[in-house]
Design a protein around this motif. Structure first.
Motif, short mmCIF file in Angstrom:
data_model
loop_
_atom_site.label_atom_id
_atom_site.label_comp_id
_atom_site.label_asym_id
_atom_site.label_seq_id
_atom_site.Cartn_x
_atom_site.Cartn_y
_atom_site.Cartn_z
N GLN A 80 0.83 -1.20 0.00
CA GLN A 80 0.00 0.00 0.00
C GLN A 80 0.87 1.25 0.00
O GLN A 80 0.50 2.27 -0.61
CB GLN A 80 -0.93 0.01 1.22
CG GLN A 80 -1.96 1.14 1.19
CD GLN A 80 -2.85 1.10 -0.04
OE1 GLN A 80 -3.35 0.04 -0.42
NE2 GLN A 80 -3.06 2.27 -0.66
N GLU A 81 2.03 1.19 0.65
CA GLU A 81 2.94 2.33 0.68
C GLU A 81 3.37 2.73 -0.74
O GLU A 81 3.54 3.91 -1.04
CB GLU A 81 4.18 2.02 1.51
CG GLU A 81 3.93 1.81 2.99
CD GLU A 81 3.73 0.35 3.36
OE1 GLU A 81 4.10 -0.03 4.48
OE2 GLU A 81 3.19 -0.42 2.52
N THR A 82 3.53 1.73 -1.61
CA THR A 82 3.93 1.99 -2.99
C THR A 82 2.81 2.71 -3.75
O THR A 82 3.06 3.67 -4.49
CB THR A 82 4.27 0.68 -3.71
OG1 THR A 82 5.27 -0.02 -2.98
CG2 THR A 82 4.79 0.95 -5.11
N LEU A 83 1.58 2.24 -3.58
CA LEU A 83 0.45 2.85 -4.27
C LEU A 83 0.22 4.28 -3.79
O LEU A 83 -0.06 5.18 -4.60
CB LEU A 83 -0.81 2.01 -4.05
CG LEU A 83 -0.74 0.56 -4.52
CD1 LEU A 83 -2.04 -0.17 -4.20
CD2 LEU A 83 -0.43 0.47 -6.01
N ASP A 84 0.35 4.50 -2.50
CA ASP A 84 0.19 5.86 -1.96
C ASP A 84 1.28 6.78 -2.49
O ASP A 84 0.99 7.94 -2.84
CB ASP A 84 0.24 5.83 -0.43
CG ASP A 84 -0.96 5.12 0.18
OD1 ASP A 84 -1.98 4.95 -0.52
OD2 ASP A 84 -0.87 4.71 1.37
N SER A 93 8.73 4.88 1.83
CA SER A 93 9.26 4.56 3.16
C SER A 93 9.72 3.11 3.28
O SER A 93 10.51 2.77 4.16
CB SER A 93 8.20 4.85 4.22
OG SER A 93 7.02 4.06 3.98
N LEU A 94 9.25 2.25 2.39
CA LEU A 94 9.63 0.83 2.41
C LEU A 94 11.13 0.62 2.30
O LEU A 94 11.66 -0.39 2.77
CB LEU A 94 8.96 0.09 1.25
CG LEU A 94 7.44 -0.09 1.31
CD1 LEU A 94 6.91 -0.50 -0.04
CD2 LEU A 94 7.08 -1.11 2.37
N VAL A 130 13.30 -4.37 9.18
CA VAL A 130 13.65 -4.73 7.81
C VAL A 130 13.50 -3.51 6.90
O VAL A 130 12.91 -2.50 7.27
CB VAL A 130 12.76 -5.87 7.27
CG1 VAL A 130 12.92 -7.13 8.11
CG2 VAL A 130 11.29 -5.43 7.23
N ARG A 131 14.02 -3.66 5.68
CA ARG A 131 13.76 -2.69 4.61
C ARG A 131 13.78 -3.44 3.29
O ARG A 131 14.30 -4.56 3.19
CB ARG A 131 14.78 -1.55 4.63
CG ARG A 131 16.17 -1.93 4.16
CD ARG A 131 17.09 -0.71 4.08
NE ARG A 131 18.29 -0.99 3.31
CZ ARG A 131 18.38 -0.92 1.99
NH1 ARG A 131 17.32 -0.54 1.29
NH2 ARG A 131 19.49 -1.20 1.35
N CYS A 132 13.24 -2.82 2.25
CA CYS A 132 13.24 -3.41 0.91
C CYS A 132 14.44 -2.89 0.13
O CYS A 132 14.76 -1.70 0.19
CB CYS A 132 11.96 -3.05 0.16
SG CYS A 132 10.46 -3.77 0.85
N ARG A 133 15.06 -3.76 -0.66
CA ARG A 133 16.07 -3.34 -1.64
C ARG A 133 15.45 -3.21 -3.02
O ARG A 133 15.90 -2.44 -3.85
CB ARG A 133 17.23 -4.34 -1.69
CG ARG A 133 18.20 -4.23 -0.54
CD ARG A 133 19.30 -5.26 -0.65
NE ARG A 133 20.20 -5.02 -1.77
CZ ARG A 133 21.21 -5.84 -2.10
NH1 ARG A 133 21.41 -6.95 -1.39
NH2 ARG A 133 21.98 -5.56 -3.13
#
Length: 302
Positions: free
Chosen positions: A71-75, A208-209, A244-247
């Motif tokens: 959802q963070e990506t869509l926002d 923010s991911l 965690v975080r995304c790469r």
């Protein structure tokens, strides 16, 4: 001195990418820029804005939404479009499922990542795009290392790695027959570290991911995956909360996350510079076979 060399290197990459984007605008009638909300597509959009400033980007963006996106990506996508006045067209994998174009996978390893191919090709045909730009880089994965800047696709949207056109002295051949189209990769020569250093240098806003945060995750076959209610767990797997975080960002079902404490751009750059694990080492969909990415690309995947 080293800092100057790094900046010069990034500016050379920037100049090359802007040149390619302008070539696309010059050679094709209906180009689009594939946008996922991930760092590479964000950098691509930033470069496109620079290429045509002060005018707006002269082509729309296209997002293939699996329905299982963060959802963070869509926002972030929606907010970015509002800020810049750009147009982003979304096409849904769920619509392809509802029309019977694809069948939703079942089971614990189910993912909609592969299903994107049909939705993408249908969107290209529907909207009559003759070129789709994307943020693929040659350092990501062995099949992507075979790509040219201008990658020809036949009338079925398929890619033949043995039949690519030479690209000498930055001369790009965009000639095509009716029904064919091109995929173009303006940041082909960038590395993951280049991307992050450029984001840091340009102070580009990202979801923010990418920064360390607490999230429910579980481990599968050595890969940490973000948990979502629609995901099934195997016996012995358990959900826990970790930092965690995304790469890399994609469909939740196959996007691996990294245990990390990097909560700012400078720390991310340092972390990437020190790691020995490839960016796609955490992509669970790439583990389906040794040639998983190349097989999908031949069928029309990006």
């Amino acid at each position: 001195m080293m800092e100057d060399l790094k900046i010069n290197h990034l500016r050379e990459l920037e100049s090359e990418s802007i040149y390619v984007i302008r070539e696309v605008a010059a050679q094709f009638e209906r180009p689009t820029l594939l946008f996922s909300g991930g760092k590479d597509s964000i950098v691509m959009f930033h470069l496109a804005r620079k290429a045509f400033w002060p005018a707006k980007v002269p082509f729309p963006l296209l997002h293939i939404d699996t329905g299982h996106n963060f959802q963070e990506t869509l926002d972030f996508r929606d907010n970015l479009m509002k800020k810049t006045g750009a147009t982003c067209i979304a096409r849904l994998v769920q619509d392809s499922i509802d029309r019977g174009r694809v069948v939703d996978e079942k089971g614990v390893n189910a993912s909609r990542n592969v299903l994107q191919t049909v939705t993408l090709l249908d969107a290209i045909g529907e909207l009559k795009f003759d070129c789709a730009m994307g943020g693929g880089r040659r350092d990501e994965e062995k099949s992507r290392a075979k790509e040219r800047f201008f990658s020809h696709r036949d009338e079925f949207g398929q890619w033949d790695p043995k039949n690519q056109r030479p690209e000498l002295w930055n001369l790009f051949n965009g000639r095509k027959l009716m029904g064919e189209h091109f995929r173009v990769f303006p940041i082909s020569n960038w590395t993951e570290l280049d991307v992050w250093q450029y984001i840091f240098m340009e102070n580009i806003e990202i979801p923010s991911l990418y920064f360390t945060h607490q999230r429910k995750v579980f481990q599968r076959d050595g890969v940490w995956l973000a948990w979502a209610p629609f995901m099934q767990l195997k016996e012995g797997e358990k959900v826990e909360v970790r930092d965690v975080r995304c790469r890399t960002i994609g469909d939740i079902t196959c996007t691996g996350v990294t245990l990390s404490t990097a909560d700012n751009l400078e720390d991310i750059v340092s972390e990437i510079a020190a790691t020995r694990i490839t960016e796609r080492g955490g992509r669970y969909d790439d583990k389906r076979s040794d040639a998983a990415m190349e097989d999908r690309k031949k069928e029309g995947y990006f």
